[in-house]
Motif scaffolding. Structure first.
Motif, short mmCIF file in Angstrom:
data_model
loop_
_atom_site.label_atom_id
_atom_site.label_comp_id
_atom_site.label_asym_id
_atom_site.label_seq_id
_atom_site.Cartn_x
_atom_site.Cartn_y
_atom_site.Cartn_z
N MET A 80 93.16 38.10 -20.66
CA MET A 80 94.20 38.21 -21.68
C MET A 80 94.93 39.35 -21.86
SD MET A 80 93.83 36.82 -25.81
CE MET A 80 94.76 35.55 -26.07
N THR A 81 96.08 39.14 -21.61
CA THR A 81 96.98 40.46 -21.62
C THR A 81 97.39 41.03 -23.07
OG1 THR A 81 99.15 39.26 -21.85
CG2 THR A 81 98.18 39.78 -19.38
N LEU A 82 97.56 42.13 -23.16
CA LEU A 82 97.97 42.61 -24.65
C LEU A 82 99.19 41.96 -25.03
CD1 LEU A 82 97.66 44.94 -26.36
CD2 LEU A 82 98.77 46.36 -25.50
N LEU A 83 99.98 41.65 -24.32
CA LEU A 83 101.10 40.82 -24.83
C LEU A 83 100.77 39.47 -25.62
CD1 LEU A 83 104.60 41.50 -22.74
CD2 LEU A 83 104.14 41.83 -25.23
N SER A 84 99.98 39.03 -24.75
CA SER A 84 99.49 37.50 -25.45
C SER A 84 98.50 37.70 -26.51
CB SER A 84 98.72 36.65 -24.33
OG SER A 84 97.53 37.43 -23.66
N THR A 85 97.90 38.84 -26.52
CA THR A 85 97.04 39.02 -27.81
C THR A 85 97.94 39.19 -28.92
OG1 THR A 85 95.31 40.01 -26.27
CG2 THR A 85 95.21 40.85 -28.80
N LEU A 86 98.98 40.27 -28.83
CA LEU A 86 99.93 40.55 -29.75
C LEU A 86 100.43 39.29 -30.54
CD1 LEU A 86 101.50 43.69 -28.39
CD2 LEU A 86 100.07 43.69 -30.35
N ASN A 87 100.86 38.13 -29.51
CA ASN A 87 101.46 37.04 -29.95
C ASN A 87 100.53 36.25 -30.83
OD1 ASN A 87 104.18 37.16 -28.59
ND2 ASN A 87 103.36 36.74 -26.72
N ASP A 88 99.15 36.22 -30.38
CA ASP A 88 98.27 35.58 -31.11
C ASP A 88 98.02 36.06 -32.51
OD1 ASP A 88 97.97 33.65 -28.99
OD2 ASP A 88 96.12 34.49 -28.45
N ASP A 89 97.83 37.35 -32.55
CA ASP A 89 97.83 38.34 -33.59
C ASP A 89 99.18 38.19 -34.60
OD1 ASP A 89 95.37 39.08 -32.94
OD2 ASP A 89 95.88 40.85 -32.78
N MET A 90 100.09 38.07 -34.00
CA MET A 90 101.52 37.86 -34.91
C MET A 90 101.68 36.48 -35.49
SD MET A 90 105.26 39.02 -33.47
CE MET A 90 105.91 37.25 -32.83
N LYS A 91 101.16 35.58 -34.99
CA LYS A 91 101.01 34.19 -35.29
C LYS A 91 100.28 34.15 -36.63
CE LYS A 91 101.99 31.75 -30.88
NZ LYS A 91 101.41 31.21 -29.95
N GLN A 92 99.06 34.62 -36.32
CA GLN A 92 98.07 34.91 -37.71
C GLN A 92 98.57 35.52 -38.86
OE1 GLN A 92 94.19 36.41 -35.57
NE2 GLN A 92 93.58 34.45 -35.12
N ALA A 93 99.23 36.76 -38.62
CA ALA A 93 99.72 37.68 -39.50
C ALA A 93 100.73 36.89 -40.13
CB ALA A 93 100.42 38.85 -38.85
N MET A 94 101.61 35.90 -39.40
CA MET A 94 102.73 35.18 -40.15
C MET A 94 102.01 34.17 -40.87
SD MET A 94 105.57 34.46 -37.02
CE MET A 94 106.43 35.68 -36.40
N LYS A 95 101.01 33.54 -40.63
CA LYS A 95 100.28 32.47 -41.41
C LYS A 95 99.77 33.19 -42.70
CE LYS A 95 99.31 29.41 -37.67
NZ LYS A 95 98.32 28.70 -36.59
#
Length: 149
Positions: A1-16
């Motif tokens: 898993m790339t850093l960008l995809s990890t950041l995208n996943d974490d961004m979704k969690q942070a939004m929720k």
């Protein structure tokens, strides 16, 4: 898993979770990564990701030092939170003893005999500690060990 995809996943969690601080920092890191990708015109390597993360961390540490000097406690707390968030994405940091061992090996490899050998020693050490140690600490350890030869 790339850093960008990890950041995208974490961004979704942070939004929720409505974590504004986390979301803001992730967006800044992501923007830095994407800007570098655009500049290079290709996907970033893991090493390049680490370089950008290290740069983001350095900026925050520099800001922290300036805010502490200016007695801006409100901003100090904000930057400390940002540092903790950026640290999540960096590899485990090396201890000073681990850095010393790497520097001693580099001194041995370069046959350094004085502080004149600073450049070659740093040239060997930095790729090994990239993203895993603060450059200022590495610099201080190299100078100390070379001055004690």
């Amino acid at each position: 898993m790339t850093l960008l995809s990890t950041l995208n996943d974490d961004m979704k969690q942070a939004m929720k979770a409505k974590e504004k601080d986390v979301l803001q920092v992730i967006r800044m890191i992501k923007a830095s990564l994407q800007n570098e990708q655009i500049k290079l015109g290709r996907e970033l390597t893991e090493e390049e990701d680490l370089t950008i993360l290290a740069r983001e961390m350095k900026q925050r540490r520099d800001s922290l030092a300036e805010f502490e000097k200016a007695h801006r406690d409100d901003l100090v707390e904000k930057v400390k939170i940002e540092i903790a968030i950026v640290e999540r994405y960096l590899p485990a940091q090396l201890t000073e003893d681990e850095i010393r061992q790497i520097v001693l090996q580099a001194i041995e490899q370069t046959n350094a005999t004085s502080s004149q050998s600073f450049g070659p020693v740093m040239g060997l050490v930095m790729p090994k500690v990239k993203g895993k140690a603060d450059g200022a600490l590495v610099n201080a350890v190299v100078k100390e060990l070379l001055n004690n030869l």
